[in-house]
Write an enzyme that holds these catalytic residues in place. Sequence first.
Site, PDB file in Angstrom:
ATOM      1  N   ASP A 112       0.829  -1.272   0.002  1.00 57.01           N
ATOM      2  CA  ASP A 112      -0.094   0.091   0.057  1.00 57.01           C
ATOM      3  C   ASP A 112       0.885   1.119  -0.243  1.00 57.01           C
ATOM      4  OD1 ASP A 112      -2.370  -1.529  -0.251  1.00 57.01           O
ATOM      5  OD2 ASP A 112      -3.146  -0.689   1.732  1.00 57.01           O
ATOM      6  N   HIS A 170      -8.440  -5.805  10.089  1.00 58.81           N
ATOM      7  CA  HIS A 170      -8.874  -6.829   9.202  1.00 58.81           C
ATOM      8  C   HIS A 170      -8.704  -8.180   9.739  1.00 58.81           C
ATOM      9  CE1 HIS A 170      -7.594  -3.298   6.279  1.00 58.81           C
ATOM     10  NE2 HIS A 170      -8.551  -3.688   5.622  1.00 58.81           N
ATOM     11  N   HIS A 187      -0.991  -3.598   5.887  1.00 55.27           N
ATOM     12  CA  HIS A 187      -2.276  -3.964   5.827  1.00 55.27           C
ATOM     13  C   HIS A 187      -3.284  -3.194   6.934  1.00 55.27           C
ATOM     14  CE1 HIS A 187      -5.826  -5.073   3.608  1.00 55.27           C
ATOM     15  NE2 HIS A 187      -6.255  -5.978   4.376  1.00 55.27           N
ATOM     16  N   ASP A 188      -3.079  -3.789   8.138  1.00 50.98           N
ATOM     17  CA  ASP A 188      -3.843  -3.199   9.223  1.00 50.98           C
ATOM     18  C   ASP A 188      -2.833  -1.965   9.744  1.00 50.98           C
ATOM     19  OD1 ASP A 188      -6.320  -4.341   9.690  1.00 50.98           O
ATOM     20  OD2 ASP A 188      -5.273  -5.917  10.960  1.00 50.98           O
ATOM     21  N   HIS A 189      -3.377  -0.586   9.815  1.00 46.59           N
ATOM     22  CA  HIS A 189      -2.647   0.522  10.070  1.00 46.59           C
ATOM     23  C   HIS A 189      -2.404   0.618  11.502  1.00 46.59           C
ATOM     24  CE1 HIS A 189      -4.557   2.072   6.128  1.00 46.59           C
ATOM     25  NE2 HIS A 189      -4.093   0.901   5.909  1.00 46.59           N
TER      26      HIS A 189
END
Length: 332
Positions: free
Chosen positions: A84, A224, A250-252
Amino acid sequence: MAFHCRTEAAKFLGVGIGIFCTLLAFSFAELERVKHPIKKDGSLSFLVIGDWGRSGSYNQSEVAFQMGRIGEQLDIDFVISTGDNFYEDGLKSVSDPLFKDSFSKVYTAQSLQKPWYSILGNHDYRGNVGAQLSPELRKIDSRWFCRRSFILKSDIAEFFFVDTTPFVDDYFYDPEHIYHWKGVMPRTSYLTSLLRDLEKALRESNAKWKIVVGHHAIRSAGHHGDTRELIQLLLPMMKANNVDMYMNGHDHCLEHITSHDSSIQYLTSGGGSKAWRGDVKHYNRLTTKFFYDGQGFMSVKLSEENAHILFYDVFGNTLHEWRLTNELLSDM
Ligand SMILES: *[C@@H]1O[C@H](CO)[C@@H](O)[C@H](O)[C@H]1NC(C)=O
């Protein structure tokens, strides 16, 4: 091997066999290998950052500033990006101004002028994937190195970068976004050949530290949560081949999770910009060593015997620290 096969065989046995060999070479040489030297003292230091490219906003610049400071302290050898890279929808083309605005103009510190070994996240797949993978970007900023999957080799550690987005079923049935799967279809053969090459590389590796890097979490307490497909397809070969760490974004948030069934450390570094989601869903008190919902990043220092992992917030404060001893060595 591929080169030899194509030229020599084609020359002596005819073009037909040459083509056959090229096909063979393709299916066996999927994973590109890159070498990175270790320091003179035998160590390797690097930063890990994920989910970042927002033209400096959402504290991206603040995180970048602290990365520069810590990067200098540790004299880092490179940076790992867990994907990302550019929001919301990757890059449009190799001349997309977002590349400079979210990368070159943000990570300006001297210590960060090192290779950035990067993979793609699901948001990158919503844009022009070919642009992020293109060597053209290296003409704009020579630090950039992005592949779908590849292996980074050094004398003490081997890093297995895995393209995790095509594993996730949901993106193939997502009515709200368009993903660019060119190069990934047919999906089953893409995943089969990736897993086969990866399994072989993991098995044949005699590195002191084996580290797998992906965008999606295998274990996460955050928004997520765990990624079912990776638990099913990737985790078994990681366990079977003594992988030490799995790093993802992915998970912030920032996370350190352990488990009872293997010695793999699950490390999430997805705090490169937008964070503070506020929904910790799957927190397990026994296995979650650390969870932080805000922005930050991770540093790792490896020597043959030890690993030292630290997580930092947006002010550069240390939030969590963990030391590992190499099991291969302590077994002897
Ligand atoms: C930036 O970081 C500070 C300190 O953690 C936090 O209070 C603030 O909400 C963050 N800003 C954004 C937009 O996330």
